[in-house]
Design a protein around this motif. Structure first.
Motif, PDB file in Angstrom:
ATOM      1  N   GLU A  80      32.728   9.741  35.569  1.00 50.38           N
ATOM      2  CA  GLU A  80      33.199   9.666  36.950  1.00 50.38           C
ATOM      3  C   GLU A  80      34.718   9.635  36.933  1.00 50.38           C
ATOM      4  OE1 GLU A  80      33.295   6.690  40.851  1.00 50.38           O
ATOM      5  OE2 GLU A  80      31.967   6.216  39.157  1.00 50.38           O
ATOM      6  N   ILE A  81      35.344  10.551  37.662  1.00 51.07           N
ATOM      7  CA  ILE A  81      36.807  10.621  37.715  1.00 51.07           C
ATOM      8  C   ILE A  81      37.280  10.043  39.039  1.00 51.07           C
ATOM      9  CG2 ILE A  81      38.818  12.124  37.603  1.00 51.07           C
ATOM     10  CD1 ILE A  81      37.170  14.128  36.039  1.00 51.07           C
ATOM     11  N   ARG A  82      38.089   8.995  38.967  1.00 51.97           N
ATOM     12  CA  ARG A  82      38.582   8.327  40.161  1.00 51.97           C
ATOM     13  C   ARG A  82      40.084   8.545  40.316  1.00 51.97           C
ATOM     14  NH1 ARG A  82      35.491   2.484  39.148  1.00 51.97           N
ATOM     15  NH2 ARG A  82      33.362   3.266  39.439  1.00 51.97           N
ATOM     16  N   PRO A  83      40.565   8.757  41.550  1.00 57.42           N
ATOM     17  CA  PRO A  83      42.005   8.956  41.756  1.00 57.42           C
ATOM     18  C   PRO A  83      42.768   7.663  41.543  1.00 57.42           C
ATOM     19  CG  PRO A  83      40.873   8.781  43.860  1.00 57.42           C
ATOM     20  CD  PRO A  83      39.799   8.807  42.809  1.00 57.42           C
ATOM     21  N   GLY A  84      44.038   7.807  41.184  1.00 60.65           N
ATOM     22  CA  GLY A  84      44.894   6.636  40.999  1.00 60.65           C
ATOM     23  C   GLY A  84      45.947   6.560  42.087  1.00 60.65           C
ATOM     24  N   GLY A  85      47.063   5.920  41.754  1.00 58.29           N
ATOM     25  CA  GLY A  85      48.135   5.727  42.721  1.00 58.29           C
ATOM     26  C   GLY A  85      48.585   4.285  42.726  1.00 58.29           C
ATOM     27  N   SER A  86      49.487   3.963  43.631  1.00 59.89           N
ATOM     28  CA  SER A  86      50.056   2.611  43.663  1.00 59.89           C
ATOM     29  C   SER A  86      49.007   1.543  43.962  1.00 59.89           C
ATOM     30  CB  SER A  86      51.177   2.542  44.708  1.00 59.89           C
ATOM     31  OG  SER A  86      50.702   2.948  45.985  1.00 59.89           O
ATOM     32  N   ASP A  87      47.962   1.904  44.695  1.00 64.96           N
ATOM     33  CA  ASP A  87      46.919   0.930  45.018  1.00 64.96           C
ATOM     34  C   ASP A  87      45.886   0.780  43.894  1.00 64.96           C
ATOM     35  OD1 ASP A  87      48.030   0.422  47.498  1.00 64.96           O
ATOM     36  OD2 ASP A  87      46.848   1.972  48.506  1.00 64.96           O
ATOM     37  N   PHE A  88      45.860   1.749  42.997  1.00 64.83           N
ATOM     38  CA  PHE A  88      44.895   1.719  41.893  1.00 64.83           C
ATOM     39  C   PHE A  88      45.587   2.081  40.581  1.00 64.83           C
ATOM     40  CE2 PHE A  88      42.595   2.949  45.758  1.00 64.83           C
ATOM     41  CZ  PHE A  88      41.631   1.943  45.817  1.00 64.83           C
ATOM     42  N   PRO A  89      46.530   1.238  40.121  1.00 68.51           N
ATOM     43  CA  PRO A  89      47.271   1.550  38.892  1.00 68.51           C
ATOM     44  C   PRO A  89      46.333   1.592  37.686  1.00 68.51           C
ATOM     45  CG  PRO A  89      47.688  -0.708  39.599  1.00 68.51           C
ATOM     46  CD  PRO A  89      46.920  -0.053  40.700  1.00 68.51           C
ATOM     47  N   ALA A  90      46.402   2.688  36.950  1.00 67.83           N
ATOM     48  CA  ALA A  90      45.426   2.936  35.886  1.00 67.83           C
ATOM     49  C   ALA A  90      45.392   1.842  34.827  1.00 67.83           C
ATOM     50  CB  ALA A  90      45.717   4.292  35.248  1.00 67.83           C
ATOM     51  N   VAL A  91      46.567   1.364  34.396  1.00 68.62           N
ATOM     52  CA  VAL A  91      46.583   0.353  33.331  1.00 68.62           C
ATOM     53  C   VAL A  91      45.848  -0.905  33.767  1.00 68.62           C
ATOM     54  CG1 VAL A  91      48.066  -1.191  31.991  1.00 68.62           C
ATOM     55  CG2 VAL A  91      48.670   1.226  32.218  1.00 68.62           C
ATOM     56  N   GLN A  92      46.126  -1.374  34.971  1.00 67.26           N
ATOM     57  CA  GLN A  92      45.461  -2.589  35.452  1.00 67.26           C
ATOM     58  C   GLN A  92      43.963  -2.368  35.644  1.00 67.26           C
ATOM     59  OE1 GLN A  92      48.457  -1.534  36.260  1.00 67.26           O
ATOM     60  NE2 GLN A  92      49.706  -3.089  37.287  1.00 67.26           N
ATOM     61  N   MET A  93      43.583  -1.210  36.143  1.00 72.78           N
ATOM     62  CA  MET A  93      42.168  -0.935  36.397  1.00 72.78           C
ATOM     63  C   MET A  93      41.374  -0.895  35.095  1.00 72.78           C
ATOM     64  SD  MET A  93      42.200  -0.852  39.675  1.00 72.78           S
ATOM     65  CE  MET A  93      40.536  -0.310  40.052  1.00 72.78           C
ATOM     66  N   VAL A  94      41.929  -0.238  34.083  1.00 72.21           N
ATOM     67  CA  VAL A  94      41.239  -0.152  32.792  1.00 72.21           C
ATOM     68  C   VAL A  94      41.280  -1.496  32.074  1.00 72.21           C
ATOM     69  CG1 VAL A  94      41.229   0.977  30.526  1.00 72.21           C
ATOM     70  CG2 VAL A  94      41.646   2.322  32.590  1.00 72.21           C
ATOM     71  N   ALA A  95      42.403  -2.183  32.153  1.00 73.44           N
ATOM     72  CA  ALA A  95      42.528  -3.477  31.487  1.00 73.44           C
ATOM     73  C   ALA A  95      41.553  -4.506  32.049  1.00 73.44           C
ATOM     74  CB  ALA A  95      43.961  -3.999  31.615  1.00 73.44           C
TER      75      ALA A  95
END
Length: 339
Positions: A80-95
């Motif tokens: 599943e590919i989810r969009p990122g951005g300032s509201d969903f910063p990739a590092v924090q989401m994966v961490a």
């Protein structure tokens, strides 16, 4: 006579039962055979999530291609590919542990490591930075030196500001010599002359201005000795420890997607229309084609990373006070899963 008829009936009943049993077994065998021929059934695919750096667009076409061409499925993965951005910063989401993979700027890997987040780079997608400063041709601005005394748009924080500061320093320009205006994504201040130069990606904002019939002058970081890895595929050390084979399968399927996208840019750009709303096909195709020389500079193995590039990036982060201390480079990136 009765006994003989009864005997025949029993024989017939027994034969029918055997026939039905055989049919049932053949049916089950056929189902199992069908699953085997297909590889792995959809119910057996391992579900993983990829969090992008930004909204859906051709900047991430290789990942869409890996889904649409079945490369992830062939690797046993349901991605599943989810969009990122300032509201969903990739590092924090994966961490957080809720998502397995992400795409972020290489600088964010080092910054994250300094904060104690055990992220690890697996592949550098854009190995030549797409970031540039640019100005309308009519302005006459062609270099960093021309920005002295001018009002310039600046995106504060992250890879864009880091690259701009590094360009300033390389050109021998003090920050106080340029009037900075914090900007976001609306290009109006550039188009109306409110600012003389704009930070953006040569594969996106530059194209957007050109598509409006405007000519631009590009100030390339590479002309000032600056080239930081941009979009970088990463995960956490815990994901690697838990399932290294899954990580390998994901990385290799992803790079297969990028390889296909490079060789089929129009098709890859069109895949992105399934993910993003209101995308323009012509712009997406232009973005994909403009990305190709940034994805495979010097024809290196696609996605591979060099320690020297990470060392240069880290030193700039330290010199410009984005981070305070060095991180162990051997711990923050690996080419192992590309092989």
């Amino acid at each position: 006579m009765w006994n003989k008829s009864r005997s025949k009936a029993l024989i017939l009943l027994t034969s029918l039962m055997l026939l039905l049993t055989a049919c049932g077994n053949n049916s089950e065998a056929g189902t199992a055979e069908g699953q085997g021929a297909e590889g792995t059934g959809s119910g057996e695919l391992k579900k993983v999530v990829l969090r992008l750096k930004w909204i859906h667009q051709a900047q991430f076409a290789g990942f869409y291609t890996a889904v649409e061409k079945g490369f992830y499925k062939d690797a046993g993965l349901d991605v599943e590919i989810r969009p990122g951005g300032s509201d969903f910063p990739a590092v924090q989401m994966v961490a957080s542990g809720s998502e397995e993979f992400g795409v972020t700027g290489a600088d964010q890997i080092i910054i994250g490591r300094e904060k104690g987040v055990p992220v690890k780079a697996l592949s550098a997608i854009y190995r030549k930075t797409p970031f540039v400063m640019f100005a309308l041709k009519e302005s006459g601005i062609t270099s960093m030196e021309d920005l002295v005394g001018e009002k310039v748009g600046i995106k504060l924080g992250g890879n864009e500001e880091l690259t701009f500061r590094a360009m300033e320093r390389s050109a021998g320009i003090e920050t106080s010599q340029i009037e900075e205006m914090p900007i976001k994504y609306d290009l109006s201040p550039l188009l109306t002359g409110q600012v003389k130069a704009w930070p953006g990606y040569v594969i996106n904002e530059v194209l957007a201005v050109q598509e409006q019939g405007k000519e631009v002058n590009i100030i390339d970081p590479n002309d000032y000795g600056i080239n930081f890895y941009a979009d970088t595929l990463f995960t956490t050390e815990s994901v690697i420890e838990k399932d290294p084979e899954m990580v390998r399968n994901f990385v290799q399927a992803s790079m297969k997607g990028w390889d296909y996208a490079i060789n089929n840019p129009e098709e890859a750009a069109e895949f992105g229309l399934k993910y993003g709303e209101k995308l323009d096909l012509e712009h997406e195709v232009n973005m994909m084609k403009a990305s190709i020389p940034l994805l495979e500079p010097a024809k290196l193995p696609l996605g591979s990373m060099e320690e020297s590039a990470w060392a240069t990036l880290q030193q700039n982060l330290i010199d410009l006070d984005f981070v305070k201390k060095e991180q162990d480079l051997g711990s923050l990136f690996t080419n192992e899963y590309l092989e």
